[in-house]
Scaffold this active site. Structure first.
Site, PDB file in Angstrom:
ATOM      1  CD  GLU A 142     -44.202  -9.782   2.702  1.00  0.00           C
ATOM      2  OE1 GLU A 142     -43.536 -10.902   2.527  1.00  0.00           O
ATOM      3  OE2 GLU A 142     -44.847  -9.502   3.620  1.00  0.00           O
ATOM      4  CD  GLU A 183     -46.331  -5.722   7.897  1.00  0.00           C
ATOM      5  OE1 GLU A 183     -46.341  -5.855   6.229  1.00  0.00           O
ATOM      6  OE2 GLU A 183     -46.290  -7.068   7.770  1.00  0.00           O
ATOM      7  NE  ARG A 231     -37.506 -20.306   0.793  1.00  0.00           N
ATOM      8  CZ  ARG A 231     -36.811 -19.650   2.309  1.00  0.00           C
ATOM      9  NH1 ARG A 231     -37.764 -19.896   3.105  1.00  0.00           N
ATOM     10  NH2 ARG A 231     -35.746 -19.730   2.230  1.00  0.00           N
ATOM     11  CG  HIS A 232     -43.031 -18.899  -1.655  1.00  0.00           C
ATOM     12  ND1 HIS A 232     -42.797 -17.187  -1.745  1.00  0.00           N
ATOM     13  CD2 HIS A 232     -43.017 -19.021  -0.041  1.00  0.00           C
ATOM     14  CE1 HIS A 232     -42.592 -17.231  -0.753  1.00  0.00           C
ATOM     15  NE2 HIS A 232     -42.594 -17.397   0.365  1.00  0.00           N
ATOM     16  CG  ASP A 263     -45.818 -15.449   0.288  1.00  0.00           C
ATOM     17  OD1 ASP A 263     -46.543 -15.031  -0.776  1.00  0.00           O
ATOM     18  OD2 ASP A 263     -45.246 -15.256   0.989  1.00  0.00           O
ATOM     19  CG  HIS A 264     -47.085 -19.921   2.923  1.00  0.00           C
ATOM     20  ND1 HIS A 264     -46.357 -20.064   3.015  1.00  0.00           N
ATOM     21  CD2 HIS A 264     -47.115 -19.435   3.650  1.00  0.00           C
ATOM     22  CE1 HIS A 264     -45.191 -20.357   3.844  1.00  0.00           C
ATOM     23  NE2 HIS A 264     -45.854 -18.928   4.182  1.00  0.00           N
ATOM     24  CG  HIS A 283     -41.432 -12.215   0.773  1.00  0.00           C
ATOM     25  ND1 HIS A 283     -40.934 -12.829   1.575  1.00  0.00           N
ATOM     26  CD2 HIS A 283     -40.251 -11.765   0.079  1.00  0.00           C
ATOM     27  CE1 HIS A 283     -39.771 -12.439   2.028  1.00  0.00           C
ATOM     28  NE2 HIS A 283     -39.190 -11.514   0.640  1.00  0.00           N
ATOM     29  CB  THR A 315     -41.323 -17.243   7.842  1.00  0.00           C
ATOM     30  OG1 THR A 315     -41.548 -16.461   7.329  1.00  0.00           O
ATOM     31  CG2 THR A 315     -40.279 -16.921   9.579  1.00  0.00           C
ATOM     32  CB  THR A 316     -39.780 -12.147   7.187  1.00  0.00           C
ATOM     33  OG1 THR A 316     -40.433 -12.589   6.010  1.00  0.00           O
ATOM     34  CG2 THR A 316     -38.340 -10.847   6.486  1.00  0.00           C
ATOM     35  NE  ARG A 351     -45.924 -34.754  -6.030  1.00  0.00           N
ATOM     36  CZ  ARG A 351     -46.523 -35.584  -5.771  1.00  0.00           C
ATOM     37  NH1 ARG A 351     -47.058 -35.633  -4.980  1.00  0.00           N
ATOM     38  NH2 ARG A 351     -46.859 -36.583  -6.555  1.00  0.00           N
ATOM     39  NE  ARG A 366     -37.444 -16.400   1.194  1.00  0.00           N
ATOM     40  CZ  ARG A 366     -37.633 -15.231   2.570  1.00  0.00           C
ATOM     41  NH1 ARG A 366     -38.775 -15.672   3.173  1.00  0.00           N
ATOM     42  NH2 ARG A 366     -36.275 -16.187   3.275  1.00  0.00           N
ATOM     43  N   GLY A 417     -50.272 -14.507   6.722  1.00  0.00           N
ATOM     44  CA  GLY A 417     -50.879 -15.268   5.791  1.00  0.00           C
ATOM     45  C   GLY A 417     -50.588 -16.908   6.328  1.00  0.00           C
ATOM     46  CG  HIS A 418     -48.293 -20.577   8.027  1.00  0.00           C
ATOM     47  ND1 HIS A 418     -48.771 -21.100   9.196  1.00  0.00           N
ATOM     48  CD2 HIS A 418     -47.961 -21.701   6.985  1.00  0.00           C
ATOM     49  CE1 HIS A 418     -48.310 -21.727   9.579  1.00  0.00           C
ATOM     50  NE2 HIS A 418     -47.618 -22.704   7.880  1.00  0.00           N
ATOM     51  CG  ASN A 460     -48.027 -13.644   2.284  1.00  0.00           C
ATOM     52  OD1 ASN A 460     -47.989 -14.724   1.670  1.00  0.00           O
ATOM     53  ND2 ASN A 460     -46.369 -12.801   2.752  1.00  0.00           N
ATOM     54  CG  HIS A 485     -43.700 -12.251  10.270  1.00  0.00           C
ATOM     55  ND1 HIS A 485     -43.678 -14.279  11.508  1.00  0.00           N
ATOM     56  CD2 HIS A 485     -43.437 -12.201   9.658  1.00  0.00           C
ATOM     57  CE1 HIS A 485     -42.498 -14.573  10.934  1.00  0.00           C
ATOM     58  NE2 HIS A 485     -42.719 -13.689   9.374  1.00  0.00           N
ATOM     59  N   GLY A 486     -47.035 -13.803  11.797  1.00  0.00           N
ATOM     60  CA  GLY A 486     -47.253 -15.429  12.657  1.00  0.00           C
ATOM     61  C   GLY A 486     -48.983 -14.530  13.483  1.00  0.00           C
TER      62      GLY A 486
HETATM   63  N1  PXP Z   1     -45.712  -8.637   7.135  1.00  0.00           N
HETATM   64  C1  PXP Z   1     -44.291  -9.710   6.158  1.00  0.00           C
HETATM   65  C2  PXP Z   1     -43.643  -8.533   6.181  1.00  0.00           C
HETATM   66  C3  PXP Z   1     -44.105 -10.750   5.921  1.00  0.00           C
HETATM   67  O1  PXP Z   1     -42.911 -11.347   5.848  1.00  0.00           O
HETATM   68  C4  PXP Z   1     -45.076 -11.895   5.824  1.00  0.00           C
HETATM   69  C5  PXP Z   1     -44.597 -13.320   6.414  1.00  0.00           C
HETATM   70  O2  PXP Z   1     -44.405 -13.452   4.375  1.00  0.00           O
HETATM   71  C6  PXP Z   1     -46.361 -11.321   6.466  1.00  0.00           C
HETATM   72  C7  PXP Z   1     -46.360  -9.938   7.180  1.00  0.00           C
HETATM   73  C8  PXP Z   1     -46.686 -12.506   7.108  1.00  0.00           C
HETATM   74  O3  PXP Z   1     -46.095 -13.503   7.519  1.00  0.00           O
HETATM   75  P1  PXP Z   1     -47.666 -14.892   8.538  1.00  0.00           P
HETATM   76  O4  PXP Z   1     -47.608 -15.476   7.058  1.00  0.00           O
HETATM   77  O5  PXP Z   1     -46.750 -15.329   9.564  1.00  0.00           O
HETATM   78  O6  PXP Z   1     -48.678 -14.132   8.898  1.00  0.00           O
END
Ligand code: PXP
Length: 262
Positions: free
Chosen positions: A70, A151, A49-50, A9-10, A43, A100-101, A18, A45, A232-233, A7, A205-206
């Site tokens: 997403e 998921e 935001r990103h 996004d970040h 994602h 976050t979600t 900026r 959103r 992602g993160h 992912n 996620h996480g």
């Molecule tokens: N899966 C889903 C459905 C999510 O919404 C996210 C966050 O956008 C992730 C996975 C990835 O999560 P993380 O950025 O914490 O790895």
């Protein structure tokens, strides 16, 4: 072997901070692809935001691996997804104030809308994944609605585990570890249950470089086959120090359970 969806996004979060043109999420996605990512996830959103609309179009145009979009289940997002035609859409709940979600898609409350969305996306040849909390009822309802992919939300497990060293986790009696093990059990049971119903089971996620190994090992011990991890993160954060190639490669190694990097 399980696939890795990265992912990005970040990368866009830093750009939006900026209002610059850099860093470019499409370049990041291409580097992740070169490093062995099996899919790219973003994602879009509602508050933008990103990731921006144009990013999604450019990702679709430039990637040689599958794109997962997403999105919240709204008319606007359905329209955009049907226009972009990603490989997969992943339906997530969305609250404007969340970081976050938080939590999975509320399948019971939105069952009819989910059924209709599945019909629309299937007619466009877009696969649909539903991001859900690890519970039997949600899994059963996704199946009943005609869904084929879930998921599992690993956030609660990750939260409980994140401040601990991996070695502690299995025999520590502190509240955090006990809760973490409970979450892990729920994830394992839900994965087993969804696969028994014929669903494809993804997880995300996480997930980070310390909490992924106990999860992968637990799936392996229980002979559970997770199709794809979406992360992602932690990968983007690590890439600030190592570069994207190394960060993606390190995570892929952990998914194969070969090395125990920390
Ligand atoms: N899966 C889903 C459905 C999510 O919404 C996210 C966050 O956008 C992730 C996975 C990835 O999560 P993380 O950025 O914490 O790895």
């Amino acid at each position: 072997m399980s696939r890795l969806g990265v992912n990005i996004d970040h990368i866009a979060t830093i750009r939006q901070a900026r209002g610059t043109l850099y860093p470019d999420p499409i370049s990041a996605a291409k580097l992740a692809e070169l490093a062995g990512a099996d899919a790219i996830v973003c994602h879009l959103r509602e508050d933008r935001r990103h990731i921006q609309d144009e990013d999604v179009y450019q990702l679709k145009k430039n990637l040689d691996i599958p794109l997962t979009l997403e999105m919240a289940l709204t008319e606007e997002m359905i329209r955009i997804a049907c226009d972009v035609k990603p490989t997969t859409v992943c339906l997530v709940p969305e609250k404007r104030e969340e970081l976050t979600t938080e939590g999975g898609f509320y399948v019971k409350k939105r069952f009819d809308e989910l059924k209709e969305a599945l019909r629309v996306f299937n007619s466009k040849n877009i696969a649909v994944s539903v991001f859900i909390d690890p519970d039997e009822e949600s899994i059963g309802l996704v199946r009943e609605a005609g869904g084929q992919i879930i998921e599992l939300h690993t956030g609660a497990y990750c939260e409980a585990h994140s401040s601990l060293m991996t070695a502690h986790f299995h025999d520590c009696h502190c509240e955090l570890c006990v809760v973490g093990r409970g979450n892990l059990k729920r994830i394992l049971h839900s994965a087993q249950f969804s696969i028994s119903l014929g669903l494809q089971c993804n997880a995300g996620h996480g997930l980070d470089y310390s909490n992924i190994s106990p999860l992968v090992s637990a799936f392996k011990e229980n002979k559970i086959s997770i199709h794809e991890y979406n992360i992602g993160h932690s990968i983007i954060a690590r890439s600030l120090f190592t570069g994207i190639k190394q960060a993606v490669g390190d995570m892929k190694k952990l998914l194969t359970n070969r090395d125990n990097l920390l």
